[in-house]
Design a protein around this motif. Structure first.
Motif, mmCIF file in Angstrom:
data_model
loop_
_atom_site.group_PDB
_atom_site.id
_atom_site.type_symbol
_atom_site.label_atom_id
_atom_site.label_comp_id
_atom_site.label_asym_id
_atom_site.label_seq_id
_atom_site.Cartn_x
_atom_site.Cartn_y
_atom_site.Cartn_z
ATOM 1 N N ARG A 2 0.949 -1.208 -0.259
ATOM 2 C CA ARG A 2 -0.120 -0.049 -0.153
ATOM 3 C C ARG A 2 1.036 1.269 0.305
ATOM 4 N N ALA A 3 1.651 1.220 0.623
ATOM 5 C CA ALA A 3 2.804 1.970 0.884
ATOM 6 C C ALA A 3 3.890 2.688 -0.693
ATOM 7 N N LEU A 4 4.400 1.829 -1.030
ATOM 8 C CA LEU A 4 4.401 2.074 -2.757
ATOM 9 C C LEU A 4 3.147 2.315 -3.833
ATOM 10 N N LEU A 5 2.251 2.029 -3.710
ATOM 11 C CA LEU A 5 0.793 2.237 -4.874
ATOM 12 C C LEU A 5 0.685 3.320 -3.811
ATOM 13 N N ALA A 6 1.108 3.941 -2.845
ATOM 14 C CA ALA A 6 0.930 5.653 -2.136
ATOM 15 C C ALA A 6 1.539 6.419 -3.247
ATOM 16 N N LEU A 11 3.369 10.751 -6.587
ATOM 17 C CA LEU A 11 4.292 11.129 -7.464
ATOM 18 C C LEU A 11 3.624 11.551 -8.580
ATOM 19 N N ALA A 12 2.232 10.610 -8.886
ATOM 20 C CA ALA A 12 1.740 11.468 -10.378
ATOM 21 C C ALA A 12 0.742 12.265 -10.051
ATOM 22 N N ALA A 13 0.618 12.354 -9.281
ATOM 23 C CA ALA A 13 -0.321 13.579 -9.231
ATOM 24 C C ALA A 13 0.716 14.972 -9.173
ATOM 25 N N ALA A 14 1.932 15.232 -8.371
ATOM 26 C CA ALA A 14 2.148 16.159 -8.412
ATOM 27 C C ALA A 14 3.603 16.060 -9.968
ATOM 28 N N PHE A 15 3.510 15.129 -10.918
ATOM 29 C CA PHE A 15 4.053 15.303 -12.161
ATOM 30 C C PHE A 15 3.071 15.634 -12.981
#
Length: 44
Positions: A2-6, A11-15
């Motif tokens: 779950r931590a990896l998914l979060a 990261l996708a949102a920041a990008f």
């Protein structure tokens, strides 16, 4: 897992935010020629 998914979602949102700001470009208008005074000038 779950931590990896979060982390991936964050990261996708920041990008996406960076790409959006880059696509929009700088705001219109000019900067003021006068500096902003953040403190009281010292007396000589």
């Amino acid at each position: 897992m779950r931590a990896l998914l979060a982390a991936a979602v964050g990261l996708a949102a920041a990008f996406a935010l960076v790409l959006t700001v880059t696509a929009i470009g700088p705001p219109e208008g000019a900067t003021s020629p006068r500096p902003l005074l953040t403190s009281v000038p010292a007396h000589p």
